[in-house]
Write a protein that holds these residues in place. Structure first.
Motif, PDB file in Angstrom:
ATOM      1  N   THR A 127      13.115  85.651 -12.498  1.00  0.00           N
ATOM      2  CA  THR A 127      12.520  84.308 -12.530  1.00  0.00           C
ATOM      3  C   THR A 127      12.213  83.716 -11.163  1.00  0.00           C
ATOM      4  O   THR A 127      11.454  82.745 -11.081  1.00  0.00           O
ATOM      5  N   SER A 128      12.778  84.259 -10.099  1.00  0.00           N
ATOM      6  CA  SER A 128      12.608  83.614  -8.790  1.00  0.00           C
ATOM      7  C   SER A 128      12.692  84.640  -7.672  1.00  0.00           C
ATOM      8  O   SER A 128      13.426  85.631  -7.763  1.00  0.00           O
ATOM      9  N   LEU A 129      11.901  84.374  -6.607  1.00  0.00           N
ATOM     10  CA  LEU A 129      11.856  85.232  -5.430  1.00  0.00           C
ATOM     11  C   LEU A 129      11.818  84.360  -4.178  1.00  0.00           C
ATOM     12  O   LEU A 129      11.251  83.261  -4.206  1.00  0.00           O
ATOM     13  N   ALA A 130      12.393  84.850  -3.092  1.00  0.00           N
ATOM     14  CA  ALA A 130      12.339  84.117  -1.822  1.00  0.00           C
ATOM     15  C   ALA A 130      12.608  85.069  -0.670  1.00  0.00           C
ATOM     16  O   ALA A 130      13.532  85.889  -0.727  1.00  0.00           O
ATOM     17  N   PHE A 190      15.087  88.117  -1.571  1.00  0.00           N
ATOM     18  CA  PHE A 190      16.100  87.838  -2.587  1.00  0.00           C
ATOM     19  C   PHE A 190      15.400  87.594  -3.924  1.00  0.00           C
ATOM     20  O   PHE A 190      14.314  86.987  -3.968  1.00  0.00           O
ATOM     21  N   SER A 191      16.037  88.054  -5.000  1.00  0.00           N
ATOM     22  CA  SER A 191      15.488  87.858  -6.345  1.00  0.00           C
ATOM     23  C   SER A 191      16.575  87.341  -7.278  1.00  0.00           C
ATOM     24  O   SER A 191      17.725  87.783  -7.212  1.00  0.00           O
ATOM     25  N   GLY A 192      16.211  86.384  -8.151  1.00  0.00           N
ATOM     26  CA  GLY A 192      17.135  85.841  -9.140  1.00  0.00           C
ATOM     27  C   GLY A 192      16.638  86.146 -10.535  1.00  0.00           C
ATOM     28  O   GLY A 192      15.422  86.198 -10.784  1.00  0.00           O
ATOM     29  N   SER A 193      17.567  86.339 -11.462  1.00  0.00           N
ATOM     30  CA  SER A 193      17.192  86.819 -12.790  1.00  0.00           C
ATOM     31  C   SER A 193      17.983  86.142 -13.897  1.00  0.00           C
ATOM     32  O   SER A 193      19.008  85.498 -13.657  1.00  0.00           O
ATOM     33  N   TYR A 194      17.482  86.331 -15.116  1.00  0.00           N
ATOM     34  CA  TYR A 194      18.218  85.895 -16.305  1.00  0.00           C
ATOM     35  C   TYR A 194      19.506  86.687 -16.503  1.00  0.00           C
ATOM     36  O   TYR A 194      20.347  86.300 -17.325  1.00  0.00           O
ATOM     37  N   ASP A 195      19.647  87.828 -15.796  1.00  0.00           N
ATOM     38  CA  ASP A 195      20.887  88.593 -15.936  1.00  0.00           C
ATOM     39  C   ASP A 195      22.033  87.985 -15.124  1.00  0.00           C
ATOM     40  O   ASP A 195      23.089  88.592 -14.987  1.00  0.00           O
ATOM     41  N   ALA A 250       7.313  89.182  -9.526  1.00  0.00           N
ATOM     42  CA  ALA A 250       8.276  89.641 -10.532  1.00  0.00           C
ATOM     43  C   ALA A 250       8.084  88.825 -11.800  1.00  0.00           C
ATOM     44  O   ALA A 250       7.439  87.776 -11.791  1.00  0.00           O
ATOM     45  N   GLY A 251       8.658  89.326 -12.895  1.00  0.00           N
ATOM     46  CA  GLY A 251       8.506  88.601 -14.149  1.00  0.00           C
ATOM     47  C   GLY A 251       9.150  89.278 -15.323  1.00  0.00           C
ATOM     48  O   GLY A 251      10.306  89.722 -15.271  1.00  0.00           O
ATOM     49  N   MET A 252       8.354  89.415 -16.395  1.00  0.00           N
ATOM     50  CA  MET A 252       8.880  89.862 -17.681  1.00  0.00           C
ATOM     51  C   MET A 252       9.337  91.325 -17.681  1.00  0.00           C
ATOM     52  O   MET A 252      10.146  91.708 -18.519  1.00  0.00           O
ATOM     53  N   ASP A 253       8.809  92.156 -16.766  1.00  0.00           N
ATOM     54  CA  ASP A 253       9.139  93.583 -16.814  1.00  0.00           C
ATOM     55  C   ASP A 253      10.451  93.910 -16.103  1.00  0.00           C
ATOM     56  O   ASP A 253      10.814  95.082 -15.981  1.00  0.00           O
ATOM     57  N   ARG A 254      11.150  92.870 -15.554  1.00  0.00           N
ATOM     58  CA  ARG A 254      12.485  93.014 -14.954  1.00  0.00           C
ATOM     59  C   ARG A 254      12.477  93.749 -13.614  1.00  0.00           C
ATOM     60  O   ARG A 254      13.538  94.135 -13.124  1.00  0.00           O
ATOM     61  N   ARG A 255      11.324  93.944 -13.017  1.00  0.00           N
ATOM     62  CA  ARG A 255      11.246  94.643 -11.740  1.00  0.00           C
ATOM     63  C   ARG A 255      10.628  93.739 -10.683  1.00  0.00           C
ATOM     64  O   ARG A 255       9.893  92.805 -10.997  1.00  0.00           O
ATOM     65  N   VAL A 256      10.900  94.066  -9.426  1.00  0.00           N
ATOM     66  CA  VAL A 256      10.338  93.338  -8.290  1.00  0.00           C
ATOM     67  C   VAL A 256       9.248  94.217  -7.674  1.00  0.00           C
ATOM     68  O   VAL A 256       9.526  95.347  -7.238  1.00  0.00           O
ATOM     69  N   GLY A 315      28.232  85.638  -9.759  1.00  0.00           N
ATOM     70  CA  GLY A 315      28.932  84.350  -9.787  1.00  0.00           C
ATOM     71  C   GLY A 315      28.411  83.398 -10.828  1.00  0.00           C
ATOM     72  O   GLY A 315      29.184  82.680 -11.459  1.00  0.00           O
ATOM     73  N   HIS A 316      27.096  83.366 -11.021  1.00  0.00           N
ATOM     74  CA  HIS A 316      26.533  82.450 -12.002  1.00  0.00           C
ATOM     75  C   HIS A 316      26.935  82.858 -13.422  1.00  0.00           C
ATOM     76  O   HIS A 316      27.054  84.042 -13.732  1.00  0.00           O
ATOM     77  N   GLN A 317      27.099  81.853 -14.290  1.00  0.00           N
ATOM     78  CA  GLN A 317      27.456  82.077 -15.683  1.00  0.00           C
ATOM     79  C   GLN A 317      26.293  81.794 -16.624  1.00  0.00           C
ATOM     80  O   GLN A 317      26.468  81.771 -17.844  1.00  0.00           O
ATOM     81  N   GLY A 318      25.113  81.569 -16.072  1.00  0.00           N
ATOM     82  CA  GLY A 318      23.927  81.301 -16.880  1.00  0.00           C
ATOM     83  C   GLY A 318      22.687  81.850 -16.191  1.00  0.00           C
ATOM     84  O   GLY A 318      22.747  82.386 -15.068  1.00  0.00           O
ATOM     85  N   HIS A 319      21.543  81.720 -16.856  1.00  0.00           N
ATOM     86  CA  HIS A 319      20.286  82.211 -16.299  1.00  0.00           C
ATOM     87  C   HIS A 319      19.983  81.550 -14.958  1.00  0.00           C
ATOM     88  O   HIS A 319      20.078  80.329 -14.825  1.00  0.00           O
ATOM     89  N   ILE A 320      19.599  82.343 -13.974  1.00  0.00           N
ATOM     90  CA  ILE A 320      19.166  81.801 -12.683  1.00  0.00           C
ATOM     91  C   ILE A 320      17.693  81.422 -12.804  1.00  0.00           C
ATOM     92  O   ILE A 320      16.862  82.242 -13.207  1.00  0.00           O
ATOM     93  N   ILE A 321      17.365  80.190 -12.460  1.00  0.00           N
ATOM     94  CA  ILE A 321      16.000  79.691 -12.660  1.00  0.00           C
ATOM     95  C   ILE A 321      15.330  79.257 -11.354  1.00  0.00           C
ATOM     96  O   ILE A 321      14.148  78.895 -11.372  1.00  0.00           O
ATOM     97  N   GLY A 322      16.044  79.289 -10.231  1.00  0.00           N
ATOM     98  CA  GLY A 322      15.449  78.891  -8.965  1.00  0.00           C
ATOM     99  C   GLY A 322      16.205  79.491  -7.801  1.00  0.00           C
ATOM    100  O   GLY A 322      17.426  79.688  -7.863  1.00  0.00           O
ATOM    101  N   LEU A 323      15.453  79.792  -6.715  1.00  0.00           N
ATOM    102  CA  LEU A 323      16.067  80.432  -5.550  1.00  0.00           C
ATOM    103  C   LEU A 323      15.253  80.095  -4.306  1.00  0.00           C
ATOM    104  O   LEU A 323      14.018  80.022  -4.369  1.00  0.00           O
ATOM    105  N   ASP A 324      15.934  79.909  -3.177  1.00  0.00           N
ATOM    106  CA  ASP A 324      15.259  79.685  -1.898  1.00  0.00           C
ATOM    107  C   ASP A 324      16.191  80.122  -0.779  1.00  0.00           C
ATOM    108  O   ASP A 324      17.408  80.279  -0.992  1.00  0.00           O
ATOM    109  N   CYS A 325      15.622  80.318   0.431  1.00  0.00           N
ATOM    110  CA  CYS A 325      16.417  80.775   1.568  1.00  0.00           C
ATOM    111  C   CYS A 325      15.745  80.327   2.860  1.00  0.00           C
ATOM    112  O   CYS A 325      14.510  80.342   2.964  1.00  0.00           O
ATOM    113  N   ASP A 326      16.548  79.922   3.849  1.00  0.00           N
ATOM    114  CA  ASP A 326      16.007  79.547   5.153  1.00  0.00           C
ATOM    115  C   ASP A 326      16.189  80.711   6.128  1.00  0.00           C
ATOM    116  O   ASP A 326      16.291  81.869   5.706  1.00  0.00           O
TER     117      ASP A 326
END
Length: 326
Positions: free
Chosen positions: A251-254, A263-268, A223-229, A287-298
Motif C-alpha cells: 500500500t505504500s512506498l518511500a 521502504f515498502s509497507g503492506s497489508y501483511d 507496488a499494489g495488488m500483486d504484492r510485489r515492488v 510490530g504493527h498489528q493491523g494493515h499498514i496504510i501509509g509510510l514516509d522517510c526523511d
C-alpha cells in the motif's frame, strides 16, 4: 408475714414498670405503623426514589450499562427517523423505519472503524477554461488514479491507476509518456475490476496503489495488488526488477532522502527495506498489528508508518527498536 408482704410489694412495683415499658413500645410501634401507612397512601418519597436509583446504579454491571446505553441510542435514532418522516410527509410503516435505523447503525459502525465509503465524485467540479481558471485537466488512464510521485525538481510527475498503467508527465509541456514492460505488453482492455487484469513477465497489470521516485529521478518504484515492488528506469521507461516478499497488498512506498534505499509497507503488517544500488532485499520490520496504510522517510534511516491498528510508529533501524505513538 411482714417479710412476705415486703417481697410481694417489690414484685408488684417491678411488674408495673415492665407494663409501662411495654405500653410505651406498643404506642411507638402504632405510631410508626401510622407513618408507614400514610407514606404508602401518598406514594414513594423523592428521597426513596434517589436511594433506589443509586442502588440500581451500584448493582449495574458493565454489560448492563452497555445494553442500557445501546437501547437509549436506538431509541434516539427511532425518534429521529419519525421526525424525518413527519417533515418529509412520508407514511412509511414501522418495518421501513426499522430498516432506516438499522442502516444508520451500520453506517455509524463503519465510520467508527474507518471503513465508511463516502460518495463525493458527484460533487467534484472539474475546472473549465484551462489556464484561465487556474488549472489544467489532462487524461490518460481508463480507471481511477491511485498513486502519484513528483520528482524533487518538479519537472516530471508519475501517475499510476487501477488499470495498471504508469504515465510520465512533463510538467512544463504537458506531454505524456506511457511506461512499457517490453514486447507483447497487454494493457487493460476490458471492463471490470480486478478480473480483467493480465500479467506479462514480471510486471503486473493489476491495480497499482503506491508510487515513489528517487531523489535523483533515476528510479521509479511502484507496488499494489500483486504484492510485489516493481522498479522502473525513468529514462528508458522500462521495467528493471520485481521484488517479491510481501504476503499481501503493498500500500505504500518511500525512498530515504538522498539515497536509493526504499521502504515498502503492506497489508501483511510488515515494513520491508530494499537497496536499489545492489538491487537486493535488506530487512523486514515487525510490530504493527493491523494493515499498514501509509509510510514516509526523511534523510535519516527512520521511516514512519501508520496503520489500522490506530498507531503511528517511527522505526530506529540502527538501534533495532521503534517508538509507538497512540
Amino acid at each position: 408475714m411482714a417479710v412476705g408482704k415486703k417481697r410481694a410489694g417489690k414484685v408488684t412495683k417491678k411488674e408495673d414498670m415492665s407494663a409501662m415499658k411495654k405500653k410505651r413500645q406498643t404506642e411507638e410501634k402504632e405510631k410508626d405503623d401510622e407513618i408507614i401507612l400514610s407514606e404508602s397512601d401518598e406514594g414513594p418519597m423523592s428521597g426513596d426514589e434517589g436511594d433506589e436509583s443509586e442502588d440500581e446504579a451500584a448493582n449495574e454491571t458493565a454489560a448492563d450499562k452497555r445494553l442500557r446505553i445501546a437501547k437509549a441510542y436506538v431509541q434516539d435514532l427511532r425518534k429521529q427517523a419519525e421526525a424525518d418522516e413527519e417533515s418529509d410527509d412520508d407514511k412509511d410503516n414501522e418495518g421501513n423505519r426499522d430498516s432506516r435505523v438499522s442502516e444508520q447503525l451500520r453506517t455509524s459502525l463503519r465510520e467508527s472503524r474507518g471503513y465508511q465509503m463516502r460518495l463525493i465524485a458527484q460533487r467534484v467540479v472539474i475546472p473549465e477554461g484551462g489556464e484561465a481558471s487556474g488549472g489544467k485537466v489532462v487524461r490518460a488512464h481508463q480507471l481511477a488514479v491511485t498513486a502519484l510521485a513528483l520528482t524533487d525538481d518538479a519537472r516530471f510527475t508519475y501517475t499510476c491507476s487501477k488499470d495498471g498503467a504508469i504515465v510520465k508527465w512533463d510538467m512544463e509541456s504537458g506531454t505524456k509518456t506511457a511506461f512499457s514492460s517490453g514486447p507483447g505488453d497487454t494493457r487493460h482492455s476490458g471492463a471490470g475490476y480486478p478480473g480483467s487484469y493480465v500479467q506479462q513477465g514480471e510486471t503486473s497489470k493489476q491495480a497499482i496503489l503506491a508510487a515513489a521516485v528517487s531523489h535523483d529521478g533515476k528510479y521509479l518504484a511502484t507496488a499494489g495488488m500483486d504484492r510485489r515492488v516493481h522498479i522502473w528506469d525513468t529514462t528508458s521507461h522500462t521495467h528493471i526488477k520485481a521484488f517479491p516478499g510481501h504476503k499481501d497488498i503493498v500500500t505504500s512506498l518511500a525512498f530515504r532522502d538522498g539515497t536509493h534505499q526504499l521502504f515498502s509497507g503492506s497489508y501483511d503488517r510488515t515494513v520491508k527495506s530494499w537497496s536499489l544500488g545492489d538491487m537486493m532485499y535488506i530487512d523486514t520490520l515487525y510490530g504493527h498489528q493491523g494493515h499498514i496504510i501509509g509510510l514516509d522517510c526523511d534523510h535519516r534511516e527512520r521511516p514512519v508508518t501508520v496503520s489500522r491498528d490506530h498507531t503511528c510508529r517511527m522505526w530506529k533501524i540502527q538501534d533495532e527498536t521503534h517508538l509507538v505513538f497512540r
